[in-house]
Design a protein around this motif. Structure first.
Motif, PDB file in Angstrom:
ATOM      1  N   THR A   1      27.328 -11.971  14.045  1.00  9.12           N
ATOM      2  CA  THR A   1      26.637 -11.762  12.763  1.00  9.12           C
ATOM      3  C   THR A   1      25.535 -10.717  12.904  1.00  9.12           C
ATOM      4  O   THR A   1      25.373  -9.835  12.051  1.00  9.12           O
ATOM      5  N   ILE A   2      24.765 -10.803  13.988  1.00  9.25           N
ATOM      6  CA  ILE A   2      23.698  -9.822  14.227  1.00  9.25           C
ATOM      7  C   ILE A   2      24.298  -8.427  14.386  1.00  9.25           C
ATOM      8  O   ILE A   2      23.804  -7.447  13.818  1.00  9.25           O
ATOM      9  N   ALA A   3      25.380  -8.339  15.157  1.00  8.84           N
ATOM     10  CA  ALA A   3      26.025  -7.039  15.376  1.00  8.84           C
ATOM     11  C   ALA A   3      26.529  -6.449  14.072  1.00  8.84           C
ATOM     12  O   ALA A   3      26.384  -5.242  13.824  1.00  8.84           O
ATOM     13  N   ALA A   4      27.113  -7.269  13.229  1.00 10.65           N
ATOM     14  CA  ALA A   4      27.606  -6.791  11.931  1.00 10.65           C
ATOM     15  C   ALA A   4      26.447  -6.274  11.079  1.00 10.65           C
ATOM     16  O   ALA A   4      26.586  -5.261  10.369  1.00 10.65           O
ATOM     17  N   GLY A   5      25.310  -6.945  11.160  1.00  8.15           N
ATOM     18  CA  GLY A   5      24.141  -6.490  10.413  1.00  8.15           C
ATOM     19  C   GLY A   5      23.652  -5.136  10.886  1.00  8.15           C
ATOM     20  O   GLY A   5      23.324  -4.260  10.082  1.00  8.15           O
TER      21      GLY A   5
END
Length: 334
Positions: free
Chosen positions: A90-94
């Motif tokens: 999720t952090i990477a997608a952000g």
């Protein structure tokens, strides 16, 4: 505890500590601006740290220190995944969707895998990754071939296993608990098995999926004469449990890095994660300022490892450190 000899990592621990403490509950840690002002540009860097423990904290702080020492303005958006791969994704997608991010640092293998999958348009650097080829992060260590490169924390596993025989000459077995979800840990276990076979030691292993399983895994090892703790993020997060087990069963613990020795493990021949972070930061600066291409930037590693011993940790498990080992140590923790 007081450290008698110099420990290089301590000099950097204060750098970035506010940012890391802000993200102890995971999610968005906010942003911190690097000191400097040596140029007109301010770079924005996203950081995905798998979990908080001393080694990974030191790597992140060392990375920031490289920018401070170079006098480069940088804003760091540090986010911690609390050991959860889904959170790292999720952090990477952000970060992938943030047009202001110039570069992403991923700290530890699962975080790097998440970043490499989600982020394809900007450079991604990793650190604290044991085998980036086995983790499918790069095509090869010499020619990464994409937008991802960084530094490996492959430690001298064979030498660390041999260290056990110096601490406990009568040892016949070594126990290892490691995370089944961390490629880096399996690499180290395989290297440990090779050395154990060479030394005539029996290697007993148990796998876990989260830190709560550490006590049960330790019990499942049965009788062992020593414990080896690889640079496994999940196990290191529960190092106090490992050390309590070792004391109760009077078996020495040798670790893959210096952090557990500071906590009470007996010894390591390990790398300095602060220095590794600085080394990774210097790679980032070459990308951002000099235009170097991650595809052709070889994965870098440390070549010097420090012997660190803890006499009190040895006493707690019923052994006395040989004097020659103490004399050879770069750091003696008291």
């Amino acid at each position: 505890m007081r450290i008698r000899k110099s420990l290089a990592a301590l000099g950097m621990l204060a750098v970035g500590s506010l940012a890391l403490s802000a993200c102890s509950n995971g999610g968005d840690a906010g942003s911190t601006e690097g000191a400097g002002g040596g140029g007109d540009d301010t770079f924005k860097i996203g950081v995905i740290q798998l979990v908080q423990h001393p080694a990974l904290d030191a790597a992140t702080e060392g990375f920031q220190q490289a920018f401070t020492e170079a006098g480069i303005d940088a804003e760091f958006d540090i986010q911690v995944a609390n050991g959860e791969q889904s959170t790292a994704q999720t952090i990477a997608a952000g970060f992938a969707g943030d047009p202001d991010i110039d570069l992403v640092l991923a700290v530890a293998t699962p975080a790097a895998q998440s970043a490499a999958t989600a982020i394809t348009e900007i450079p991604v650097l990793f650190t604290a990754v044991t085998d980036p080829v086995a983790a499918d992060l790069v095509a090869s260590a010499e020619e990464p071939g994409g937008n991802v490169t960084g530094t490996t924390d492959l430690n001298p596993v064979a030498d660390q296993i041999e260290l056990i025989t110096e601490l406990a000459p009568d040892a016949e077995s070594v126990g290892i608990v490691y995370s089944s979800g961390e490629v880096n840990s399996q690499v180290q276990v395989d290297l440990a098995q090779e050395k154990a076979d060479e030394l005539g030691l029996e290697l007993k292993t148990a796998t876990i999926t989260n830190v709560g399983e550490v006590p049960t895994a330790l019990d499942s090892l049965g009788d062992v004469d020593s414990i080896y703790v690889p640079t496994d993020n999940t196990v290191v997060s529960g190092i106090d449990t490992v050390l309590t087990y070792a004391e109760n069963n009077q078996v020495p613990v040798v670790s893959g890095d210096t952090g557990p020795v500071e906590s009470g493990a007996v010894a390591t021949l390990g790398l300095d994660y602060s220095k590794l972070g600085v080394q990774t930061g210097e790679m980032a600066i070459r990308i951002l300022q000099d235009g170097e291409d991650p595809a052709t930037m070889a994965v870098e590693e440390q070549t010097e490892f420090d012997l660190v011993v803890n006499p009190a940790g040895a006493e707690a498990v019923g052994i006395e450190l040989p004097q020659d080992l103490i004399d050879r140590a770069a750091t003696v923790i008291e």
